[in-house]
Design an enzyme around this catalytic site. Sequence first.
Site, PDB file in Angstrom:
ATOM      1  N   ASP A  50     -10.145 -51.501   9.763  1.00  0.00           N
ATOM      2  CA  ASP A  50     -11.259 -52.128  10.602  1.00  0.00           C
ATOM      3  C   ASP A  50     -13.291 -51.034   9.583  1.00  0.00           C
ATOM      4  O   ASP A  50     -13.138 -50.330   9.875  1.00  0.00           O
ATOM      5  CB  ASP A  50     -11.986 -52.380  11.475  1.00  0.00           C
ATOM      6  CG  ASP A  50     -11.163 -53.534  12.381  1.00  0.00           C
ATOM      7  OD1 ASP A  50      -9.948 -53.858  11.738  1.00  0.00           O
ATOM      8  OD2 ASP A  50     -10.993 -53.891  13.376  1.00  0.00           O
ATOM      9  N   LYS A 105     -13.384 -60.489   8.888  1.00  0.00           N
ATOM     10  CA  LYS A 105     -13.471 -60.951  10.551  1.00  0.00           C
ATOM     11  C   LYS A 105     -15.039 -61.390  11.024  1.00  0.00           C
ATOM     12  O   LYS A 105     -16.275 -60.785  10.642  1.00  0.00           O
ATOM     13  CB  LYS A 105     -13.271 -59.299  11.361  1.00  0.00           C
ATOM     14  CG  LYS A 105     -13.472 -59.439  13.303  1.00  0.00           C
ATOM     15  CD  LYS A 105     -12.491 -58.361  12.827  1.00  0.00           C
ATOM     16  CE  LYS A 105     -13.211 -57.163  14.883  1.00  0.00           C
ATOM     17  NZ  LYS A 105     -12.160 -56.348  15.040  1.00  0.00           N
ATOM     18  N   LYS A 138      -9.910 -63.614  10.976  1.00  0.00           N
ATOM     19  CA  LYS A 138     -10.486 -63.069  11.748  1.00  0.00           C
ATOM     20  C   LYS A 138     -11.671 -63.214  12.738  1.00  0.00           C
ATOM     21  O   LYS A 138     -12.170 -63.111  12.146  1.00  0.00           O
ATOM     22  CB  LYS A 138      -9.456 -61.525  12.049  1.00  0.00           C
ATOM     23  CG  LYS A 138      -9.918 -60.768  13.700  1.00  0.00           C
ATOM     24  CD  LYS A 138      -9.494 -59.690  13.795  1.00  0.00           C
ATOM     25  CE  LYS A 138      -9.573 -59.065  15.301  1.00  0.00           C
ATOM     26  NZ  LYS A 138      -8.662 -58.134  15.582  1.00  0.00           N
TER      27      LYS A 138
END
Length: 151
Positions: free
Chosen positions: A16, A78, A109
């Site tokens: 991430d 995300k 996401k």
Amino acid sequence: MLETQVAIEDGAKEIDMVLNIGALKSGNYVLVHDDIATVVSTAAAHPVKVILETVFLTDEEKIAASFIAAEAGAAFVKTCTGYSGGGASVMDVALMKKAVRYKGNVQVKASAGIKSLNACLEMLEAGADRIGTSSGVAIMKDAETVPNESQ
């Protein structure tokens, strides 16, 4: 990209990263792209999720960030970390999904603020491929109370 290398050496299966919001807001799209592309390259076969921190972005910036992340090779875009206030919204998920759909292999996401089964289902309907929540147990308990239509 030492952090990415260390994370992988320590066993990370996915990476991430938070988008360079300052560069995006100043219109330095090349820097945003190159930053993401470097992490993607360093991560090699490990999927990279680019966190947009949507709470700080206009709709135009969310579209630009999603497109740049897709072009740089990210596996996911995300919504947010949840640490900066706000959370995932159905509108943001739908917008991000539209922005990356052309690529075919980039997923969305939805993360932060998803605390109920209903919220989870709304995110999935809006185009989320994955949900990030700290309320997984509560959501699954909610799911147990939903009547099974196949019975």
